[in-house]
Scaffold this motif. Structure first.
Motif, short mmCIF file in Angstrom:
data_model
loop_
_atom_site.label_atom_id
_atom_site.label_comp_id
_atom_site.label_asym_id
_atom_site.label_seq_id
_atom_site.Cartn_x
_atom_site.Cartn_y
_atom_site.Cartn_z
N GLU A 1 0.81 -1.22 0.00
CA GLU A 1 0.00 0.00 0.00
C GLU A 1 0.84 1.27 0.00
O GLU A 1 0.33 2.36 -0.29
CB GLU A 1 -0.95 0.01 1.21
N HIS A 2 2.14 1.12 0.30
CA HIS A 2 3.03 2.28 0.28
C HIS A 2 3.76 2.42 -1.05
O HIS A 2 4.59 3.32 -1.21
CB HIS A 2 4.05 2.17 1.42
N GLY A 3 3.45 1.54 -1.99
CA GLY A 3 4.10 1.59 -3.29
C GLY A 3 5.45 0.90 -3.35
O GLY A 3 6.18 1.06 -4.33
N ASN A 4 5.77 0.12 -2.33
CA ASN A 4 7.05 -0.60 -2.31
C ASN A 4 6.88 -1.98 -2.93
O ASN A 4 5.99 -2.74 -2.52
CB ASN A 4 7.56 -0.75 -0.88
N PRO A 5 7.72 -2.36 -3.90
CA PRO A 5 7.61 -3.70 -4.51
C PRO A 5 7.83 -4.79 -3.46
O PRO A 5 8.80 -4.73 -2.70
CB PRO A 5 8.72 -3.71 -5.57
N VAL A 6 6.92 -5.75 -3.40
CA VAL A 6 7.05 -6.85 -2.45
C VAL A 6 7.32 -8.18 -3.15
O VAL A 6 7.86 -9.11 -2.54
CB VAL A 6 5.79 -6.99 -1.56
N ARG A 7 6.97 -8.28 -4.43
CA ARG A 7 7.32 -9.48 -5.18
C ARG A 7 7.25 -9.20 -6.68
O ARG A 7 6.65 -8.23 -7.12
CB ARG A 7 6.42 -10.65 -4.81
N ALA A 8 7.89 -10.09 -7.42
CA ALA A 8 7.88 -10.03 -8.88
C ALA A 8 7.33 -11.34 -9.40
O ALA A 8 7.66 -12.41 -8.89
CB ALA A 8 9.28 -9.79 -9.42
N SER A 9 6.48 -11.26 -10.42
CA SER A 9 5.92 -12.45 -11.05
C SER A 9 6.19 -12.37 -12.54
O SER A 9 5.94 -11.33 -13.16
CB SER A 9 4.40 -12.53 -10.81
N GLY A 10 6.72 -13.45 -13.09
CA GLY A 10 7.08 -13.38 -14.50
C GLY A 10 7.15 -14.73 -15.19
O GLY A 10 6.81 -15.77 -14.63
N VAL A 11 7.59 -14.68 -16.43
CA VAL A 11 7.74 -15.88 -17.26
C VAL A 11 9.15 -15.88 -17.85
O VAL A 11 9.82 -14.85 -17.93
CB VAL A 11 6.70 -15.93 -18.40
N VAL A 12 9.59 -17.07 -18.25
CA VAL A 12 10.89 -17.23 -18.90
C VAL A 12 10.74 -18.27 -20.01
O VAL A 12 10.00 -19.25 -19.84
CB VAL A 12 11.98 -17.63 -17.88
N PHE A 13 11.39 -18.05 -21.16
CA PHE A 13 11.32 -19.03 -22.24
C PHE A 13 12.62 -19.03 -23.04
O PHE A 13 13.38 -18.05 -23.03
CB PHE A 13 10.11 -18.78 -23.14
N ASP A 14 12.87 -20.15 -23.69
CA ASP A 14 14.11 -20.37 -24.44
C ASP A 14 14.06 -19.64 -25.78
O ASP A 14 13.13 -19.84 -26.57
CB ASP A 14 14.29 -21.88 -24.66
N VAL A 15 15.07 -18.80 -26.05
CA VAL A 15 15.14 -18.09 -27.33
C VAL A 15 16.46 -18.41 -28.04
O VAL A 15 16.94 -17.65 -28.88
CB VAL A 15 14.99 -16.56 -27.14
#
Length: 247
Positions: A215-229
């Motif tokens: 709620e303070h605008g501080n990042p608490v986690r990252a969610s993402g994807v990864v793939f072979d290029v």
């Protein structure tokens, strides 16, 4: 905000506190917390907060989350107890700050549902889904990440340090800078880098993520994807070599 003295009696209360709990300040002042809190939030709330409040009255700051039920329905609150300590080191009372975190909880629920849909879509497309919690340091991988990144399939993913150790030395600084810049600027992260598989082979991967903030605008986690290029990068390099020969 409210103030509870060293004997556990409410001595003052802000207008915002009065509005949040729907009870006039005059009906709260000079009442002991064991008498007032059940009326404000119920007996369960008193049982939950009493150990925390006693600790604060003993000089230890306390912070915790709780769900309360009132006329407007269920609300999530974050409670902060800060001891008011005089120059001699004695606790004169406790400053109470209550923050409504209901919007944050709803946002987290929506984000979780969205992340679950993203994970299913990513794995169907041959991508791995990952999540990194900045508070606990935990790294979470979907099943597709293990074979993709060349790690043994196990019950828990490697630590972030284990993962970072596999990144090509020429790419690691660039990857770290891209991630930290995106995190600090609250922008989506995207980067391509090489990683060493368990068999010693280097592959190129494309990783992208978005950041979830409190709620303070501080990042608490990252969610993402990864793939072979790897194949795409090889084709691009071959095309570049052919162009150079023509030139």
């Amino acid at each position: 905000m409210a103030y509870i003295d060293s004997s556990g009696v409410y001595r003052c209360m802000s207008r915002a506190y009065e509005v949040r709990f729907g009870i006039p300040r005059g009906a709260c002042i000079n009442r002991h917390y064991t008498d007032l809190l059940p009326e404000l939030c119920g007996e369960d709330y008193l049982r939950a907060v009493e150990p925390e409040l006693r600790a604060a009255l003993g000089g230890a700051p306390r912070n915790f989350d709780f769900s309360v039920h009132n006329a407007s329905g269920e609300r999530g609150i974050r409670v902060s107890y800060t001891p008011d300590i005089d120059s001699s080191g004695s606790v004169r009372g406790v400053i109470v700050i209550v923050t409504d975190i209901t919007p944050l909880r709803r946002a987290e629920q929506l984000a979780t549902a969205s992340e679950q849909r993203l994970a299913l879509a990513a794995e169907a497309a041959g991508m791995g889904f990952w999540e990194r919690d900045f508070l606990s340091g935990q790294l979470t991988w979907s099943a597709a990440c293990y074979p993709l990144l060349g790690f043994d399939d196990r019950n828990t993913p490697p630590s972030f340090a284990e993962f970072a150790a596999r990144v090509h030395p020429e790419d690691d600084r660039r990857r770290t800078l891209a991630f930290e810049t995106a995190k600090s600027e609250h922008q989506p992260y995207e980067c391509e880098f090489r990683i060493s598989r368990a068999d010693g082979r280097w592959i190129w991967v494309h990783s992208r993520a978005r950041f979830i903030c409190d709620e303070h605008g501080n990042p608490v986690r990252a969610s993402g994807v990864v793939f072979d290029v790897t194949q795409r990068r090889a084709a691009e390099e071959q095309a570049q070599r052919q162009t150079e020969r023509i030139d």
